[in-house]
Scaffold this motif. Structure first.
Motif, PDB file in Angstrom:
ATOM      1  N   PHE A  42       0.825  -1.199   0.000  1.00 26.16           N
ATOM      2  CA  PHE A  42       0.000   0.000   0.000  1.00 26.16           C
ATOM      3  C   PHE A  42       0.865   1.256   0.000  1.00 26.16           C
ATOM      4  N   GLY A  43       2.021   1.188   0.661  1.00 26.64           N
ATOM      5  CA  GLY A  43       2.933   2.319   0.631  1.00 26.64           C
ATOM      6  C   GLY A  43       3.445   2.603  -0.763  1.00 26.64           C
ATOM      7  N   PHE A  44       3.788   1.561  -1.523  1.00 21.61           N
ATOM      8  CA  PHE A  44       4.248   1.748  -2.900  1.00 21.61           C
ATOM      9  C   PHE A  44       3.163   2.370  -3.774  1.00 21.61           C
ATOM     10  N   ALA A  45       1.905   2.085  -3.454  1.00 21.56           N
ATOM     11  CA  ALA A  45       0.805   2.658  -4.234  1.00 21.56           C
ATOM     12  C   ALA A  45       0.526   4.104  -3.856  1.00 21.56           C
ATOM     13  N   GLY A  46       1.227   4.627  -2.851  1.00 25.31           N
ATOM     14  CA  GLY A  46       1.009   6.003  -2.425  1.00 25.31           C
ATOM     15  C   GLY A  46      -0.204   6.183  -1.549  1.00 25.31           C
ATOM     16  N   ALA A  47      -0.687   5.080  -0.947  1.00 25.56           N
ATOM     17  CA  ALA A  47      -1.891   5.164  -0.124  1.00 25.56           C
ATOM     18  C   ALA A  47      -1.584   5.741   1.250  1.00 25.56           C
ATOM     19  N   ARG A  48      -2.579   6.296   1.843  1.00 23.87           N
ATOM     20  CA  ARG A  48      -2.547   6.734   3.240  1.00 23.87           C
ATOM     21  C   ARG A  48      -3.108   5.584   4.068  1.00 23.87           C
ATOM     22  N   VAL A  49      -2.320   5.027   4.949  1.00 17.19           N
ATOM     23  CA  VAL A  49      -2.709   3.824   5.691  1.00 17.19           C
ATOM     24  C   VAL A  49      -3.130   4.219   7.103  1.00 17.19           C
ATOM     25  N   VAL A  50      -4.330   3.791   7.494  1.00 19.54           N
ATOM     26  CA  VAL A  50      -4.897   4.126   8.802  1.00 19.54           C
ATOM     27  C   VAL A  50      -5.262   2.840   9.525  1.00 19.54           C
ATOM     28  N   ALA A  51      -4.836   2.721  10.777  1.00 17.53           N
ATOM     29  CA  ALA A  51      -5.119   1.527  11.564  1.00 17.53           C
ATOM     30  C   ALA A  51      -6.495   1.614  12.209  1.00 17.53           C
ATOM     31  N   VAL A  52      -7.223   0.495  12.181  1.00 23.58           N
ATOM     32  CA  VAL A  52      -8.537   0.404  12.823  1.00 23.58           C
ATOM     33  C   VAL A  52      -8.339  -0.051  14.267  1.00 23.58           C
ATOM     34  N   PRO A  53      -8.904   0.643  15.228  1.00 20.86           N
ATOM     35  CA  PRO A  53      -8.792   0.183  16.615  1.00 20.86           C
ATOM     36  C   PRO A  53      -9.399  -1.208  16.795  1.00 20.86           C
ATOM     37  N   GLY A  54      -8.842  -1.948  17.729  1.00 20.78           N
ATOM     38  CA  GLY A  54      -9.337  -3.287  18.016  1.00 20.78           C
ATOM     39  C   GLY A  54      -8.846  -3.746  19.372  1.00 20.78           C
ATOM     40  N   ASP A  55      -8.964  -5.049  19.614  1.00 19.51           N
ATOM     41  CA  ASP A  55      -8.526  -5.622  20.873  1.00 19.51           C
ATOM     42  C   ASP A  55      -7.885  -6.968  20.604  1.00 19.51           C
ATOM     43  N   GLU A  56      -7.814  -7.824  21.629  1.00 21.70           N
ATOM     44  CA  GLU A  56      -7.134  -9.109  21.454  1.00 21.70           C
ATOM     45  C   GLU A  56      -7.858 -10.031  20.482  1.00 21.70           C
ATOM     46  N   HIS A  57      -9.097  -9.685  20.108  1.00 21.51           N
ATOM     47  CA  HIS A  57      -9.847 -10.505  19.159  1.00 21.51           C
ATOM     48  C   HIS A  57      -9.798  -9.957  17.734  1.00 21.51           C
TER      49      HIS A  57
END
Length: 424
Positions: free
Chosen positions: A155-170
Protein backbone atom coordinates in the motif's frame (compact mmCIF):
# COMPACT_ATOMS: atom_id res chain seq x y z
CA UNK A 1 10.18 31.85 -59.21
CA UNK A 2 10.90 32.50 -55.56
CA UNK A 3 14.23 31.39 -54.24
CA UNK A 4 14.01 30.21 -50.61
CA UNK A 5 16.13 32.06 -48.16
CA UNK A 6 19.03 30.06 -46.76
CA UNK A 7 18.65 28.56 -43.25
CA UNK A 8 20.47 30.65 -40.62
CA UNK A 9 23.70 29.18 -39.42
CA UNK A 10 23.49 27.81 -35.84
CA UNK A 11 25.42 29.82 -33.33
CA UNK A 12 28.49 28.02 -32.04
CA UNK A 13 28.44 26.93 -28.41
CA UNK A 14 30.33 29.30 -26.16
CA UNK A 15 33.88 28.16 -25.64
CA UNK A 16 33.44 28.55 -21.88
CA UNK A 17 30.60 25.89 -21.59
CA UNK A 18 32.41 22.55 -21.22
CA UNK A 19 30.35 19.33 -21.47
CA UNK A 20 30.79 17.28 -18.28
CA UNK A 21 32.65 14.05 -18.74
CA UNK A 22 30.15 12.10 -16.59
CA UNK A 23 26.68 13.21 -15.40
CA UNK A 24 24.79 11.45 -12.61
CA UNK A 25 21.94 9.11 -13.53
CA UNK A 26 18.38 10.33 -12.89
CA UNK A 27 17.16 9.63 -9.35
CA UNK A 28 15.11 6.64 -8.28
CA UNK A 29 11.35 6.99 -8.03
CA UNK A 30 10.14 8.70 -4.87
CA UNK A 31 8.16 5.60 -3.84
CA UNK A 32 11.35 3.55 -3.65
CA UNK A 33 13.11 6.19 -1.61
CA UNK A 34 10.26 6.56 0.88
CA UNK A 35 9.06 2.96 1.38
CA UNK A 36 11.55 0.93 3.37
CA UNK A 37 12.49 -2.71 2.99
CA UNK A 38 11.08 -5.56 5.03
CA UNK A 39 12.57 -5.75 8.53
CA UNK A 40 11.93 -9.51 8.48
CA UNK A 41 14.07 -9.92 5.34
CA UNK A 42 16.76 -7.74 6.85
CA UNK A 43 16.81 -9.83 10.03
CA UNK A 44 16.93 -13.10 8.08
CA UNK A 45 19.96 -11.83 6.18
CA UNK A 46 21.74 -10.93 9.42
CA UNK A 47 20.84 -14.18 11.17
CA UNK A 48 21.59 -16.62 8.36
CA UNK A 49 24.29 -18.35 10.42
CA UNK A 50 23.29 -21.98 11.04
CA UNK A 51 23.89 -21.71 14.79
CA UNK A 52 21.17 -19.05 15.13
CA UNK A 53 17.76 -20.32 16.25
CA UNK A 54 15.57 -18.05 14.18
CA UNK A 55 12.08 -17.26 15.42
CA UNK A 56 11.99 -14.24 13.08
CA UNK A 57 11.02 -15.67 9.70
CA UNK A 58 7.62 -17.00 8.74
CA UNK A 59 9.25 -20.11 7.33
CA UNK A 60 7.36 -23.41 7.05
CA UNK A 61 9.34 -26.38 8.34
CA UNK A 62 11.28 -27.66 5.29
CA UNK A 63 11.46 -31.25 6.56
CA UNK A 64 7.67 -31.40 6.39
CA UNK A 65 7.45 -30.53 2.70
CA UNK A 66 6.10 -33.42 0.63
CA UNK A 67 9.15 -33.18 -1.60
CA UNK A 68 8.66 -36.64 -3.09
CA UNK A 69 5.04 -35.97 -4.01
CA UNK A 70 5.85 -32.57 -5.49
CA UNK A 71 8.80 -34.00 -7.45
CA UNK A 72 6.55 -36.77 -8.79
CA UNK A 73 4.03 -34.18 -9.94
CA UNK A 74 6.71 -32.25 -11.83
CA UNK A 75 8.05 -35.45 -13.42
CA UNK A 76 4.60 -36.46 -14.57
CA UNK A 77 3.84 -33.07 -16.08
CA UNK A 78 7.17 -32.81 -17.88
CA UNK A 79 6.94 -36.38 -19.16
CA UNK A 80 3.33 -36.24 -20.34
CA UNK A 81 2.86 -32.66 -21.59
CA UNK A 82 6.26 -30.95 -21.82
CA UNK A 83 5.28 -28.62 -24.65
CA UNK A 84 2.38 -27.23 -22.62
CA UNK A 85 4.31 -27.09 -19.34
CA UNK A 86 7.19 -25.12 -20.85
CA UNK A 87 5.07 -22.77 -22.96
CA UNK A 88 3.49 -19.41 -22.24
CA UNK A 89 0.10 -19.59 -20.51
CA UNK A 90 -2.95 -17.38 -20.06
CA UNK A 91 -2.74 -14.50 -17.62
CA UNK A 92 -5.71 -15.76 -15.60
CA UNK A 93 -4.02 -19.11 -14.92
CA UNK A 94 -4.11 -22.69 -16.12
CA UNK A 95 -7.73 -23.89 -16.35
CA UNK A 96 -7.00 -27.19 -14.62
CA UNK A 97 -5.55 -25.44 -11.58
CA UNK A 98 -8.32 -22.85 -11.43
CA UNK A 99 -10.89 -25.64 -11.53
CA UNK A 100 -9.18 -27.45 -8.66
CA UNK A 101 -8.99 -24.24 -6.61
CA UNK A 102 -12.65 -23.48 -7.29
CA UNK A 103 -13.60 -26.96 -6.06
CA UNK A 104 -11.58 -26.51 -2.84
CA UNK A 105 -13.10 -23.07 -2.22
CA UNK A 106 -16.63 -24.36 -2.84
CA UNK A 107 -16.06 -27.30 -0.49
CA UNK A 108 -15.15 -24.82 2.24
CA UNK A 109 -18.42 -22.95 2.02
CA UNK A 110 -17.92 -20.34 -0.69
CA UNK A 111 -19.41 -21.45 -4.03
CA UNK A 112 -16.88 -20.59 -6.72
CA UNK A 113 -16.31 -21.20 -10.41
CA UNK A 114 -12.93 -21.35 -12.17
CA UNK A 115 -13.62 -17.98 -13.80
CA UNK A 116 -13.95 -16.37 -10.36
CA UNK A 117 -10.23 -16.94 -9.76
CA UNK A 118 -6.97 -15.38 -10.92
CA UNK A 119 -3.75 -17.31 -10.26
CA UNK A 120 -0.95 -15.11 -8.94
CA UNK A 121 2.77 -15.50 -8.31
CA UNK A 122 2.29 -15.89 -4.58
CA UNK A 123 -0.48 -14.12 -2.72
CA UNK A 124 1.89 -11.19 -2.22
CA UNK A 125 1.51 -10.41 -5.93
CA UNK A 126 -2.25 -10.35 -5.42
CA UNK A 127 -1.79 -7.46 -2.99
CA UNK A 128 0.29 -5.54 -5.52
CA UNK A 129 -2.26 -6.16 -8.28
CA UNK A 130 -5.11 -5.00 -6.06
CA UNK A 131 -3.18 -1.88 -5.09
CA UNK A 132 -2.63 -1.13 -8.78
CA UNK A 133 -6.26 -1.77 -9.69
CA UNK A 134 -7.91 0.05 -6.78
CA UNK A 135 -5.69 2.76 -5.37
CA UNK A 136 -4.77 6.25 -6.50
CA UNK A 137 -2.01 8.15 -4.67
CA UNK A 138 -3.53 9.66 -1.55
CA UNK A 139 -6.36 7.12 -1.22
CA UNK A 140 -6.99 5.81 2.28
CA UNK A 141 -6.58 2.15 3.21
CA UNK A 142 -7.71 0.73 6.54
CA UNK A 143 -5.68 -2.03 8.16
CA UNK A 144 -5.56 -3.99 11.39
CA UNK A 145 -3.23 -2.89 14.14
CA UNK A 146 -0.71 -4.47 14.09
CA UNK A 147 -0.71 -5.46 10.41
CA UNK A 148 1.08 -7.83 8.02
CA UNK A 149 4.31 -6.06 7.03
CA UNK A 150 4.28 -6.77 3.29
CA UNK A 151 0.75 -5.39 3.00
CA UNK A 152 1.97 -2.11 4.47
CA UNK A 153 4.75 -2.15 1.86
CA UNK A 154 2.34 -2.79 -1.03
CA UNK A 155 0.00 0.00 0.00
CA UNK A 156 2.93 2.32 0.63
CA UNK A 157 4.25 1.75 -2.90
CA UNK A 158 0.81 2.66 -4.23
CA UNK A 159 1.01 6.00 -2.42
CA UNK A 160 -1.89 5.16 -0.12
CA UNK A 161 -2.55 6.73 3.24
CA UNK A 162 -2.71 3.82 5.69
CA UNK A 163 -4.90 4.13 8.80
CA UNK A 164 -5.12 1.53 11.56
CA UNK A 165 -8.54 0.40 12.82
CA UNK A 166 -8.79 0.18 16.61
CA UNK A 167 -9.34 -3.29 18.02
CA UNK A 168 -8.53 -5.62 20.87
CA UNK A 169 -7.13 -9.11 21.45
CA UNK A 170 -9.85 -10.51 19.16
CA UNK A 171 -9.15 -8.19 16.22
CA UNK A 172 -10.91 -5.28 14.50
CA UNK A 173 -13.71 -3.48 16.37
CA UNK A 174 -16.63 -3.22 13.88
CA UNK A 175 -18.02 -0.06 15.52
CA UNK A 176 -14.64 1.66 15.28
CA UNK A 177 -14.39 0.44 11.68
CA UNK A 178 -17.69 2.07 10.76
CA UNK A 179 -16.69 5.35 12.41
CA UNK A 180 -13.45 5.39 10.41
CA UNK A 181 -15.23 4.57 7.16
CA UNK A 182 -17.59 7.50 7.68
CA UNK A 183 -14.77 9.88 8.61
CA UNK A 184 -11.95 8.78 6.29
CA UNK A 185 -13.87 7.47 3.24
CA UNK A 186 -11.35 4.69 2.54
CA UNK A 187 -11.17 2.51 -0.55
CA UNK A 188 -10.60 -0.78 1.25
CA UNK A 189 -10.05 -2.66 4.48
CA UNK A 190 -7.21 -5.18 4.50
CA UNK A 191 -7.54 -7.98 7.05
CA UNK A 192 -6.07 -11.39 7.93
CA UNK A 193 -8.97 -12.61 10.06
CA UNK A 194 -7.74 -16.15 10.73
CA UNK A 195 -4.49 -16.75 12.66
CA UNK A 196 -3.38 -13.24 11.83
CA UNK A 197 0.18 -12.29 11.00
CA UNK A 198 1.73 -11.06 13.31
CA UNK A 199 -0.52 -11.73 16.32
CA UNK A 200 -1.97 -15.18 15.65
CA UNK A 201 -5.43 -13.97 16.72
CA UNK A 202 -8.68 -14.96 14.97
CA UNK A 203 -11.61 -12.63 14.36
CA UNK A 204 -14.76 -14.12 15.96
CA UNK A 205 -17.70 -15.15 13.78
CA UNK A 206 -20.00 -12.35 14.95
CA UNK A 207 -17.39 -9.72 14.14
CA UNK A 208 -16.90 -11.17 10.67
CA UNK A 209 -20.61 -10.74 10.00
CA UNK A 210 -20.46 -7.20 11.41
CA UNK A 211 -17.49 -6.27 9.21
CA UNK A 212 -19.34 -7.57 6.14
CA UNK A 213 -22.39 -5.50 7.14
CA UNK A 214 -20.30 -2.33 7.53
CA UNK A 215 -18.81 -2.82 4.06
CA UNK A 216 -22.28 -3.33 2.58
CA UNK A 217 -23.77 -0.26 4.30
CA UNK A 218 -20.90 2.12 3.74
CA UNK A 219 -19.43 1.12 0.38
CA UNK A 220 -16.05 -0.46 1.12
CA UNK A 221 -13.86 -3.10 -0.48
CA UNK A 222 -12.66 -5.88 1.86
CA UNK A 223 -9.41 -7.68 1.07
CA UNK A 224 -9.54 -10.90 3.10
CA UNK A 225 -6.12 -12.58 3.17
CA UNK A 226 -6.17 -16.23 4.26
CA UNK A 227 -2.72 -17.86 3.95
CA UNK A 228 -2.92 -19.68 7.31
CA UNK A 229 -6.56 -20.74 7.69
CA UNK A 230 -5.97 -24.42 6.93
CA UNK A 231 -3.36 -24.70 9.70
CA UNK A 232 -5.90 -25.10 12.51
CA UNK A 233 -4.88 -27.01 15.65
CA UNK A 234 -8.00 -26.65 17.75
CA UNK A 235 -11.47 -25.09 17.65
CA UNK A 236 -13.94 -24.90 14.80
CA UNK A 237 -13.31 -23.43 11.38
CA UNK A 238 -14.99 -20.04 10.90
CA UNK A 239 -16.64 -18.93 7.64
CA UNK A 240 -14.80 -16.46 5.46
CA UNK A 241 -16.01 -12.86 5.54
CA UNK A 242 -16.48 -13.29 1.79
CA UNK A 243 -19.26 -15.82 2.45
CA UNK A 244 -21.41 -13.45 4.54
CA UNK A 245 -24.50 -11.78 3.04
CA UNK A 246 -23.70 -8.31 1.78
CA UNK A 247 -20.03 -9.07 1.16
CA UNK A 248 -20.42 -11.00 -2.08
CA UNK A 249 -19.84 -8.09 -4.45
CA UNK A 250 -17.10 -6.33 -2.47
CA UNK A 251 -14.79 -8.94 -0.94
CA UNK A 252 -11.54 -10.20 -2.45
CA UNK A 253 -10.38 -13.49 -0.94
CA UNK A 254 -6.65 -14.29 -1.20
CA UNK A 255 -5.18 -17.78 -0.87
CA UNK A 256 -1.78 -19.41 -1.17
CA UNK A 257 -0.02 -22.78 -1.38
CA UNK A 258 3.02 -21.35 0.42
CA UNK A 259 2.05 -22.57 3.89
CA UNK A 260 0.32 -25.83 2.95
CA UNK A 261 2.37 -27.12 -0.01
CA UNK A 262 5.65 -25.17 -0.43
CA UNK A 263 6.52 -21.45 -0.61
CA UNK A 264 9.09 -21.99 -3.37
CA UNK A 265 6.28 -22.76 -5.83
CA UNK A 266 5.19 -19.10 -5.56
CA UNK A 267 1.55 -19.98 -6.20
CA UNK A 268 -1.30 -17.89 -4.89
CA UNK A 269 -4.70 -16.80 -6.10
CA UNK A 270 -7.40 -14.22 -5.66
CA UNK A 271 -11.15 -14.62 -5.86
CA UNK A 272 -12.86 -11.35 -6.75
CA UNK A 273 -15.94 -9.88 -8.42
CA UNK A 274 -15.68 -9.81 -12.21
CA UNK A 275 -14.78 -6.19 -12.93
CA UNK A 276 -12.07 -6.05 -10.28
CA UNK A 277 -10.71 -9.47 -11.24
CA UNK A 278 -10.41 -8.38 -14.86
CA UNK A 279 -8.63 -5.20 -13.80
CA UNK A 280 -6.16 -7.30 -11.78
CA UNK A 281 -5.58 -9.49 -14.83
CA UNK A 282 -4.64 -6.41 -16.87
CA UNK A 283 -2.27 -5.31 -14.10
CA UNK A 284 -0.74 -8.80 -14.05
CA UNK A 285 -0.14 -8.68 -17.80
CA UNK A 286 2.03 -5.64 -17.19
CA UNK A 287 3.80 -7.30 -14.24
CA UNK A 288 4.76 -10.81 -15.39
CA UNK A 289 2.33 -11.91 -18.16
CA UNK A 290 1.43 -15.05 -16.19
CA UNK A 291 2.51 -17.24 -13.30
CA UNK A 292 4.95 -20.01 -14.41
CA UNK A 293 3.06 -22.67 -16.33
CA UNK A 294 5.03 -25.66 -15.10
CA UNK A 295 4.43 -24.71 -11.46
CA UNK A 296 0.71 -24.38 -12.03
CA UNK A 297 0.43 -27.72 -13.81
CA UNK A 298 2.55 -29.47 -11.19
CA UNK A 299 0.35 -28.10 -8.40
CA UNK A 300 -2.78 -29.22 -10.23
CA UNK A 301 -1.26 -32.67 -10.75
CA UNK A 302 -0.34 -32.87 -7.07
CA UNK A 303 -3.93 -32.04 -6.11
CA UNK A 304 -5.18 -34.75 -8.47
CA UNK A 305 -2.75 -37.47 -7.34
CA UNK A 306 -2.33 -36.72 -3.62
CA UNK A 307 -4.50 -35.87 -0.63
CA UNK A 308 -3.40 -32.34 0.26
CA UNK A 309 -5.87 -32.17 3.14
CA UNK A 310 -4.33 -35.27 4.74
CA UNK A 311 -0.86 -33.75 4.31
CA UNK A 312 -2.00 -30.50 5.94
CA UNK A 313 -3.51 -32.46 8.84
CA UNK A 314 -0.15 -34.15 9.45
CA UNK A 315 1.70 -30.84 9.26
CA UNK A 316 -0.78 -29.17 11.61
CA UNK A 317 -0.24 -31.96 14.15
CA UNK A 318 3.50 -31.27 14.19
CA UNK A 319 2.98 -27.52 14.33
CA UNK A 320 0.60 -27.91 17.26
CA UNK A 321 3.34 -29.64 19.25
CA UNK A 322 5.72 -26.81 18.40
CA UNK A 323 3.21 -24.16 19.40
CA UNK A 324 2.70 -25.96 22.71
CA UNK A 325 6.46 -26.14 23.27
CA UNK A 326 6.77 -22.39 22.77
CA UNK A 327 3.83 -21.63 25.02
CA UNK A 328 5.32 -23.86 27.72
CA UNK A 329 8.71 -22.13 27.52
CA UNK A 330 7.63 -18.50 27.38
CA UNK A 331 7.04 -17.99 31.13
CA UNK A 332 10.68 -18.79 31.83
CA UNK A 333 12.04 -16.80 28.88
CA UNK A 334 10.16 -13.50 29.00
CA UNK A 335 10.40 -11.03 31.87
CA UNK A 336 7.74 -10.93 34.57
CA UNK A 337 4.76 -8.90 33.48
CA UNK A 338 4.90 -10.04 29.85
CA UNK A 339 1.75 -11.20 28.07
CA UNK A 340 1.31 -13.18 24.86
CA UNK A 341 -1.32 -14.65 22.55
CA UNK A 342 -2.36 -18.32 22.38
CA UNK A 343 -3.17 -18.92 18.70
CA UNK A 344 -5.52 -21.74 17.70
CA UNK A 345 -3.49 -22.26 14.53
CA UNK A 346 -1.19 -20.59 12.05
CA UNK A 347 2.49 -19.86 12.57
CA UNK A 348 2.93 -16.92 14.94
CA UNK A 349 2.37 -15.62 18.41
CA UNK A 350 2.70 -12.07 19.68
CA UNK A 351 4.24 -10.99 22.96
CA UNK A 352 4.27 -7.71 24.85
CA UNK A 353 7.04 -7.06 27.38
CA UNK A 354 6.71 -4.64 30.28
CA UNK A 355 8.03 -1.08 30.11
CA UNK A 356 10.74 0.04 29.52
CA UNK A 357 11.74 -2.86 27.27
CA UNK A 358 12.33 -1.80 23.64
CA UNK A 359 12.47 -4.90 21.46
CA UNK A 360 14.10 -3.03 18.56
CA UNK A 361 16.93 -1.76 20.77
CA UNK A 362 17.33 -5.15 22.40
CA UNK A 363 17.53 -7.23 19.21
CA UNK A 364 21.28 -6.82 18.46
CA UNK A 365 22.18 -8.01 21.95
CA UNK A 366 19.74 -10.93 21.74
CA UNK A 367 21.16 -11.98 18.35
CA UNK A 368 24.59 -12.20 20.00
CA UNK A 369 23.09 -15.08 21.98
CA UNK A 370 22.31 -16.85 18.68
CA UNK A 371 18.55 -16.38 18.68
CA UNK A 372 16.31 -13.92 16.82
CA UNK A 373 12.78 -12.52 16.81
CA UNK A 374 11.04 -9.73 14.90
CA UNK A 375 10.49 -6.46 16.81
CA UNK A 376 6.85 -5.43 16.82
CA UNK A 377 7.27 -1.75 15.93
CA UNK A 378 7.30 -2.11 12.09
CA UNK A 379 3.96 -3.96 12.12
CA UNK A 380 2.13 -0.84 13.31
CA UNK A 381 0.62 1.60 10.82
CA UNK A 382 0.30 4.26 13.52
CA UNK A 383 2.19 4.79 16.74
CA UNK A 384 4.33 1.68 17.30
CA UNK A 385 4.29 -0.36 20.47
CA UNK A 386 8.03 -0.87 21.03
CA UNK A 387 7.53 -3.43 23.78
CA UNK A 388 6.11 -6.01 21.33
CA UNK A 389 7.68 -8.82 19.30
CA UNK A 390 6.64 -11.62 16.96
CA UNK A 391 7.77 -15.23 17.32
CA UNK A 392 7.37 -17.93 14.66
CA UNK A 393 7.01 -21.37 16.25
CA UNK A 394 6.75 -23.76 13.27
CA UNK A 395 10.27 -23.88 11.85
CA UNK A 396 12.14 -25.52 14.75
CA UNK A 397 11.60 -28.75 16.67
CA UNK A 398 10.30 -28.61 20.27
CA UNK A 399 13.85 -29.22 21.51
CA UNK A 400 15.23 -26.38 19.41
CA UNK A 401 12.40 -24.13 20.57
CA UNK A 402 13.29 -24.86 24.18
CA UNK A 403 16.94 -24.01 23.59
CA UNK A 404 16.01 -20.90 21.62
CA UNK A 405 13.80 -19.63 24.42
CA UNK A 406 16.59 -20.27 26.92
CA UNK A 407 18.89 -18.09 24.77
CA UNK A 408 16.16 -15.48 24.39
CA UNK A 409 15.72 -15.23 28.13
CA UNK A 410 19.45 -14.88 28.63
CA UNK A 411 19.65 -12.16 25.98
CA UNK A 412 16.74 -10.21 27.46
CA UNK A 413 18.27 -10.37 30.94
CA UNK A 414 21.68 -9.14 29.77
CA UNK A 415 22.89 -5.70 30.78
CA UNK A 416 22.14 -3.51 27.77
CA UNK A 417 20.99 0.07 27.09
CA UNK A 418 17.38 -0.93 26.39
CA UNK A 419 16.96 -2.74 29.69
CA UNK A 420 19.35 -1.17 32.16
CA UNK A 421 16.55 -0.16 34.47
CA UNK A 422 15.28 -3.75 34.59
CA UNK A 423 18.63 -5.47 34.92
CA UNK A 424 19.87 -3.28 37.77
Amino acid sequence: MTVPEPEPEPEPAPAHSPVPAHSPAPPLAARVRTVGGSPVRDILAVTARPEVINFAGGLPAPKLFDSEGIAAAYRAVLAEEPARALQYSTTEGEPVLRAALADRTTARGLPSAPDDLLVTTGSQQALSLLATALLEPGDTVLVENPCYLAALQAFGFAGARVVAVPGDEHGVDPEALEELVVRERPKLLYTVPTFQNPTGRTLPAERRAAVAAVAARRGLWIVEDDPYGELRYEGERLPWIASHPGAEDRTVLLGSFSKVMAPGLRLGWLRAPGELRRACAVAKQAADLHTPTVNQLAAARYLADHDLDAHVTRVAGVYRERRDAMLAGLPGALPEGSVWTRPEGGMFLWARLPEPYDTTALLPQVVRHDVAYVPGAPFHAGTPDRTTLRLCFVTQTPEEIGEGLRRLGKGLRADMPGAQALSA
